[in-house]
Design a protein around this motif. Structure first.
Motif, mmCIF file in Angstrom:
data_model
loop_
_atom_site.group_PDB
_atom_site.id
_atom_site.type_symbol
_atom_site.label_atom_id
_atom_site.label_comp_id
_atom_site.label_asym_id
_atom_site.label_seq_id
_atom_site.Cartn_x
_atom_site.Cartn_y
_atom_site.Cartn_z
ATOM 1 N N VAL A 1 129.635 -38.524 33.848
ATOM 2 C CA VAL A 1 130.382 -37.902 32.758
ATOM 3 C C VAL A 1 129.619 -38.225 31.478
ATOM 4 O O VAL A 1 129.385 -39.391 31.177
ATOM 5 N N THR A 2 129.204 -37.189 30.771
ATOM 6 C CA THR A 2 128.540 -37.392 29.487
ATOM 7 C C THR A 2 129.458 -36.852 28.408
ATOM 8 O O THR A 2 130.268 -35.951 28.658
ATOM 9 N N GLN A 3 129.343 -37.404 27.223
ATOM 10 C CA GLN A 3 130.193 -36.918 26.145
ATOM 11 C C GLN A 3 129.485 -37.023 24.808
ATOM 12 O O GLN A 3 128.577 -37.829 24.632
ATOM 13 N N ARG B 1 133.261 -33.282 26.794
ATOM 14 C CA ARG B 1 132.830 -34.038 27.979
ATOM 15 C C ARG B 1 132.265 -33.071 29.008
ATOM 16 O O ARG B 1 132.784 -31.979 29.194
ATOM 17 N N SER C 1 133.358 -28.867 32.164
ATOM 18 C CA SER C 1 133.224 -29.387 30.799
ATOM 19 C C SER C 1 134.514 -29.062 30.067
ATOM 20 O O SER C 1 135.187 -28.086 30.389
ATOM 21 N N TYR D 1 139.125 -40.583 24.603
ATOM 22 C CA TYR D 1 138.086 -41.295 25.350
ATOM 23 C C TYR D 1 137.173 -42.096 24.434
ATOM 24 O O TYR D 1 136.112 -42.515 24.833
ATOM 25 N N ILE E 1 135.349 -45.373 29.618
ATOM 26 C CA ILE E 1 133.967 -44.888 29.686
ATOM 27 C C ILE E 1 133.073 -45.896 28.986
ATOM 28 O O ILE E 1 133.417 -46.405 27.933
#
Length: 93
Positions: A49-51, A60, A75, A83, A91
């Motif tokens: 998971v990238t944000q 995200r 996404s 988050y 995270i």
């Protein structure tokens, strides 16, 4: 040998394509989040998971690496508080 993420080809599942259109995101934004995220976390099933905060919204992106490619699964935009640093346990950098 592991390819650097910025060189990897990016594919989208039908679900991801639908989400991007439905949520008025675009693939350039998604790809910049994958290649230059504010945070990255490991998720279940070997996913990441990238944000990144974009225009005041936290976006995200969930993806997996498969056969030397990045496959975007979904996404979504959300409020940064959800988050962000207040929920650091959800995270990690």
């Amino acid at each position: 040998a592991c390819l650097h993420i910025s060189l990897m080809e990016i594919e989208y599942t039908p679900h991801a394509d639908f989400n991007i259109a439905e949520r008025k995101l675009n693939k350039n934004t998604i790809e910049s989040i994958i290649k230059n995220p504010d945070k990255v976390a490991e998720s279940r099933y070997g996913r990441r998971v990238t944000q990144k905060i974009i225009n005041g919204k936290l976006v995200r992106v969930v993806y997996r690496e498969e056969n030397g490619k990045i496959v975007v699964i979904t996404s979504y935009p959300c409020k940064p508080e959800r988050y962000g640093d207040k929920n650091e346990n959800k995270i990690r950098s």
